[in-house]
Design an enzyme around this catalytic site. Structure first.
Site, PDB file in Angstrom:
ATOM      1  N   TYR A 290     -10.360  -0.371  -0.897  1.00 26.81           N
ATOM      2  CA  TYR A 290      -9.057   0.021  -1.462  1.00 26.81           C
ATOM      3  C   TYR A 290      -9.082   1.500  -1.861  1.00 26.81           C
ATOM      4  O   TYR A 290      -8.205   2.284  -1.475  1.00 26.81           O
ATOM      5  CB  TYR A 290      -8.745  -0.868  -2.672  1.00 26.81           C
ATOM      6  CG  TYR A 290      -7.405  -0.574  -3.298  1.00 26.81           C
ATOM      7  CD1 TYR A 290      -6.269  -1.285  -2.903  1.00 26.81           C
ATOM      8  CD2 TYR A 290      -7.262   0.415  -4.252  1.00 26.81           C
ATOM      9  CE1 TYR A 290      -5.033  -1.006  -3.465  1.00 26.81           C
ATOM     10  CE2 TYR A 290      -6.031   0.702  -4.809  1.00 26.81           C
ATOM     11  CZ  TYR A 290      -4.923  -0.017  -4.417  1.00 26.81           C
ATOM     12  OH  TYR A 290      -3.691   0.269  -4.970  1.00 26.81           O
TER      13      TYR A 290
ATOM     14  N   ASP B  52       1.344  -3.922  -9.646  1.00 26.88           N
ATOM     15  CA  ASP B  52       0.962  -5.240 -10.168  1.00 26.88           C
ATOM     16  C   ASP B  52       1.273  -5.374 -11.657  1.00 26.88           C
ATOM     17  O   ASP B  52       1.837  -6.373 -12.112  1.00 26.88           O
ATOM     18  CB  ASP B  52      -0.539  -5.489  -9.944  1.00 26.88           C
ATOM     19  CG  ASP B  52      -0.927  -5.340  -8.490  1.00 26.88           C
ATOM     20  OD1 ASP B  52      -0.019  -5.246  -7.641  1.00 26.88           O
ATOM     21  OD2 ASP B  52      -2.130  -5.309  -8.207  1.00 26.88           O
TER      22      ASP B  52
ATOM     23  N   HIS C  12       0.824  -1.211   0.000  1.00 28.96           N
ATOM     24  CA  HIS C  12       0.000   0.000   0.000  1.00 28.96           C
ATOM     25  C   HIS C  12       0.861   1.264   0.000  1.00 28.96           C
ATOM     26  O   HIS C  12       0.506   2.262   0.623  1.00 28.96           O
ATOM     27  CB  HIS C  12      -0.996   0.001   1.182  1.00 28.96           C
ATOM     28  CG  HIS C  12      -2.149  -0.936   0.946  1.00 28.96           C
ATOM     29  ND1 HIS C  12      -3.196  -0.636   0.107  1.00 28.96           N
ATOM     30  CD2 HIS C  12      -2.390  -2.181   1.419  1.00 28.96           C
ATOM     31  CE1 HIS C  12      -4.046  -1.655   0.089  1.00 28.96           C
ATOM     32  NE2 HIS C  12      -3.576  -2.613   0.866  1.00 28.96           N
TER      33      HIS C  12
ATOM     34  N   SER D 271      -2.611 -10.696  -7.878  1.00 31.65           N
ATOM     35  CA  SER D 271      -2.746  -9.909  -9.115  1.00 31.65           C
ATOM     36  C   SER D 271      -3.226 -10.714 -10.307  1.00 31.65           C
ATOM     37  O   SER D 271      -2.681 -10.606 -11.414  1.00 31.65           O
ATOM     38  CB  SER D 271      -1.430  -9.220  -9.475  1.00 31.65           C
ATOM     39  OG  SER D 271      -1.067  -8.340  -8.478  1.00 31.65           O
ATOM     40  N   SER D 272      -4.263 -11.493 -10.076  1.00 34.07           N
ATOM     41  CA  SER D 272      -4.836 -12.214 -11.216  1.00 34.07           C
ATOM     42  C   SER D 272      -5.345 -11.212 -12.261  1.00 34.07           C
ATOM     43  O   SER D 272      -5.199 -11.433 -13.462  1.00 34.07           O
ATOM     44  CB  SER D 272      -5.962 -13.135 -10.757  1.00 34.07           C
ATOM     45  OG  SER D 272      -6.914 -12.407 -10.015  1.00 34.07           O
TER      46      SER D 272
HETATM   47  C1  GLA Z   1      -3.243  -3.960  -5.103  1.00 32.19           C
HETATM   48  C2  GLA Z   1      -2.996  -2.828  -6.088  1.00 32.19           C
HETATM   49  C3  GLA Z   1      -1.508  -2.397  -6.055  1.00 32.19           C
HETATM   50  C4  GLA Z   1      -1.044  -2.120  -4.632  1.00 32.19           C
HETATM   51  C5  GLA Z   1      -1.447  -3.258  -3.698  1.00 32.19           C
HETATM   52  C6  GLA Z   1      -1.145  -2.943  -2.260  1.00 32.19           C
HETATM   53  O1  GLA Z   1      -2.577  -5.113  -5.491  1.00 32.19           O
HETATM   54  O2  GLA Z   1      -3.341  -3.206  -7.393  1.00 32.19           O
HETATM   55  O3  GLA Z   1      -1.325  -1.281  -6.890  1.00 32.19           O
HETATM   56  O4  GLA Z   1      -1.537  -0.895  -4.190  1.00 32.19           O
HETATM   57  O5  GLA Z   1      -2.826  -3.578  -3.808  1.00 32.19           O
HETATM   58  O6  GLA Z   1       0.218  -2.773  -2.066  1.00 32.19           O
END
Ligand code: GLA
Length: 390
Positions: free
Chosen positions: A227, A178, A35, A132-133
């Site tokens: 988020y 990601d 984050h 990160s799918s």
């Molecule tokens: C998700 C978001 C990223 C990042 C993370 C937390 O994966 O896509 O950009 O902010 O959360 O680190």
């Protein structure tokens, strides 16, 4: 590979001919710097050996037809219907199709050719698990359209375009981590990215350790709302701090000392969130030197601290992630354990002595199941190559 074989057969059965190309784009795991990407901080992810695979060919129709094998669904859309998020038959595009349609949208915005395609895809990155799918789907379609569009951009540019699609078309205000990791992954290397300058370098994973990923199997809804809220609160914290520190542009510019001086002026929630970000950026600044010196113990301690901070200050953990992390930290050979990715369920990342990794994985799975009644997925992972045409 079994997954490629399967989607190739489905392509052949659906479209009546063999696909011309195969693209692959990996998921990612993040070791440190959670984050902080949308606060201009530093992140330390690696692409993993799980990926989205697409088989595809240019289509002879004006619309693209996509088959999502994992969901057993099909969608079709043309460039004209992209802004309204509708299909060729005017029905709404299903949510999963927003990712590929978002890529077409961003390419059209940039006047890059995105010809109609027939495509079938599947992934072995578990969905909604913090690996990160969605970025892997986006990057795989990016490679597919780059291939049939006949243009070429550097991986970081592709990542930025995919992030724009996610932010502006899908509607999640994610940072660059990601898509970057999926685009730029390298075998056996961690990637250290400065999210402000976008300069990056590789950091070797010390030989003595393995990365173990543990999926709690818990999935939370409304993740994107929470988020986006976190991101907005960080921006609010910057506005408060600017009253005393007018030169700062983001939390990246605030030292821990300065933060401590002015933290009490922030509303409670903003103070907690911003403290996580400021301290997490300090932690990631130590990461490279520690890893290069092979000091996995101290690095692991930073991972543990990161989890506590995500749990208590950023408040993106949950009971199952806390249990998985606590159990991991009690098993021999584990240097560090924490939730990875956005949080609210999903996976933990563990840095484990290579020799103990198999025992660690089975012991963690067993103990987690006894404690929670949930059967987790635990696997030893390897940093892998970024998105590519196979
Ligand atoms: C998700 C978001 C990223 C990042 C993370 C937390 O994966 O896509 O950009 O902010 O959360 O680190």
């Amino acid at each position: 590979m079994e997954i490629i074989h399967r989607i190739t057969n489905i392509f052949q059965n659906t479209f009546g001919y063999a696909p011309a190309h195969i693209a692959r784009a990996p998921g990612r795991v993040n070791l440190l710097g959670e984050h902080v990407d949308y606060n201009d901080g530093f992140v330390l992810p690696a692409a993993i050996d799980r990926a989205t695979y697409i088989v595809f060919s240019p289509a002879s129709t004006p619309h693209s037809t996509l088959v999502a094998v994992d969901l057993n669904q099909q969608a079709s859309f043309s460039p004209q219907a992209i802004p309204s998020k509708t299909q060729t038959d005017s029905s709404p595009l299903p949510d999963w199709a927003h990712y590929p349609a978002g890529i077409m949208w961003t390419l059209l915005e940039e006047s890059l050719s995105a010809p109609a395609m027939n495509a079938v895809y599947a992934s072995d990155v578990p969905r909604g698990s913090g690996l990160s799918s969605s970025a892997s789907v986006e990057m795989a379609f990016m490679i597919a359209w780059q291939t049939i569009g006949g243009w070429a951009l550097p991986p970081m540019q592709l990542a930025l375009l995919a992030q724009k699609a996610e932010n502006q078309y899908v509607g999640v205000n994610s940072g660059i981590m990601d898509q970057f990791a999926s685009a730029c992954g390298m075998e056996n290397k961690l990637l250290l990215l400065d999210c402000r300058s976008l300069e990056w370098q590789t950091v070797p994973l010390p030989e003595s350790v393995s990365i173990v990923i543990a999926d709690t199997t818990v999935r939370r809804n409304l993740t994107s709302g929470e988020y986006n809220k976190r991101r907005a609160v960080c921006e609010e914290a910057v506005r408060y701090l600017q009253m005393d520190l007018p030169q700062i542009k983001s939390l990246r510019d605030v030292s821990a000392d300065d933060f401590n001086r002015f933290a009490e002026k922030l509303p409670g929630e903003a103070a907690k969130r911003a403290r996580h970000v400021v301290e997490e950026i300090e932690r990631t600044k130590q990461a490279q030197a520690l890893l290069e010196a092979g000091d996995v113990q101290l690095f692991g301690r930073l991972m543990n601290e990161c989890h506590v901070s995500l749990r208590d200050l950023y408040e993106v953990s949950c009971a199952e992630l806390d249990a998985m992390t606590r159990i991991a930290q009690s098993i021999d050979g584990c240097h560090g354990a924490r939730l990875t990715g956005a949080g609210f369920g999903g996976c933990t990342v563990n840095l484990v002595e290579r020799e103990s990794a198999n025992h660690f994985a089975s012991s963690l799975a067993k103990k987690y199941e006894i404690e929670t009644g949930l059967r987790p997925q635990v696997y030893i992972s390897r940093p892998s190559k970024g998105a590519e045409l196979l």
